[in-house]
Write an enzyme that holds these catalytic residues in place. Sequence first.
Site, PDB file in Angstrom:
ATOM      1  CE  LYS A   1      -5.456  -2.430   0.300  1.00  0.00           C
ATOM      2  NZ  LYS A   1      -6.031  -1.056   0.387  1.00  0.00           N
TER       3      LYS A   1
ATOM      4  CB  SER B   1      -0.963  -0.038   1.194  1.00  0.00           C
ATOM      5  OG  SER B   1      -1.935   0.959   1.092  1.00  0.00           O
TER       6      SER B   1
ATOM      7  CG  ASP C   1       7.427   5.153 -11.832  1.00  0.00           C
ATOM      8  OD1 ASP C   1       8.117   4.141 -12.071  1.00  0.00           O
ATOM      9  OD2 ASP C   1       6.189   5.166 -11.914  1.00  0.00           O
TER      10      ASP C   1
END
Length: 431
Positions: free
Chosen positions: A313, A288, A299
């Site tokens: 998740k 999460s 990224d």
Amino acid sequence: MNRLLLTSTIALFLSQSAFSKEEIAQPEQTRFESLSKLTKVIGTVEKYYVDDIKLQEIVDKALKGLMQELDAHSSYLDKKASKEMNIQTKGEFGGLGITVGMRDGALTVISPIDDTPAFKAGVKSGDIILKINELSTIGITLDEAVNLMRGEPKTDITITVVRKGELKPLEIKMKRDIIKIQSVFSKKIENEDVIYLRVSSFDNKVTEDLEKIINENKNAKGFILDLRNNPGGLLNQAIGVVDLFVDKGVIVSQKGRAEEDEEKFEASSFNTKSKLPLVVLVNEGSASASEIVSGSLQDHKRAIVIGEKTFGKGSVQAVLPIENDRSENIKLTIAKYYLPSGRTIQATGVTPDVIVHSGKVTQNEDDKFKIKEADLKKHLEGELEKVDEVKKEEKILSDETKKVITGEDLLEDNQLNTSLAILKSLIIMNK
């Protein structure tokens, strides 16, 4: 001829209009038939089921089944479950310090939280829970499992787990306790100008605490951010942590069913506190919010992510009332998280840049075969005992007041040791 053409055109228009109306009306008819089918099934169960079961109970069971079929994180919260949820969010409760999720229909440990009963008892990420006390978890909902594991502090509980590499299920006994978590702490690494940052869960002070540590270590040359076995927490804290290291661009976006429901969260240079080299540690217990942080930093090419693939998740749940007094609710998945590159976390997780498995650092076995004075037969045993006693006292004192990760500690943690080596390379390249 013109009149015939006009009549044909009107007839065609009326025909198309009627067809369009029929197309529009069709979904309403199907909707009515579907609801009628549900009513018939409920009525049939109420009339013919072998046991006398009341209508309200049938409806509750139907709602639970519906929510369970949607996904592993949606659920129907009846009056009892809603009350339990309020206790969890507003008050103290006894628990195990364990975060669980559904993976392929099995109740799976996402991670035990540091220094909790589950952590101390040896529960591990990836354990599949077969039984809670004597109750099987097959077919159980996530909320039902959580409620079973919660209870009065100091009460006994046994969970039976299946663990990869073990030939038979393991019974793990422990006592529930009030879960108090130190979410953030830092350590220095011996003989290195780098700071180790540990975040065990994302509570409401994580960003503030990390910012304070960064500001207190102005002379540091780099940071290791450890998110292993971090089950997640508050979205705003995950965003805040990324913002400490990233000065522009999207951190994470949240997309629902409709395009207009998309919400983007962006970094601000005002909140950025460090541009030093950074590595992030993750494993299968990272879920999460910790996946948002590690994936977003990856990224943005702001950090090297090291360790093992994360849990996966990446969905957003909202608690929506179905009664005006909020005595009954549904917890419904309303959106998914997407990383800056557009990839989703849900069910796929974050794959590290460098895959490193847990365990001790592999050492040259030749170094261990050395004759020391302590091995000599004529060594004075009394003197050796005195030396051993001193060493034990020093070790205990060191453990109690430990603020530094030593070389010995690094040899016990292959992932951390690799992270340090990569961070040192980044520091050299950054000069």
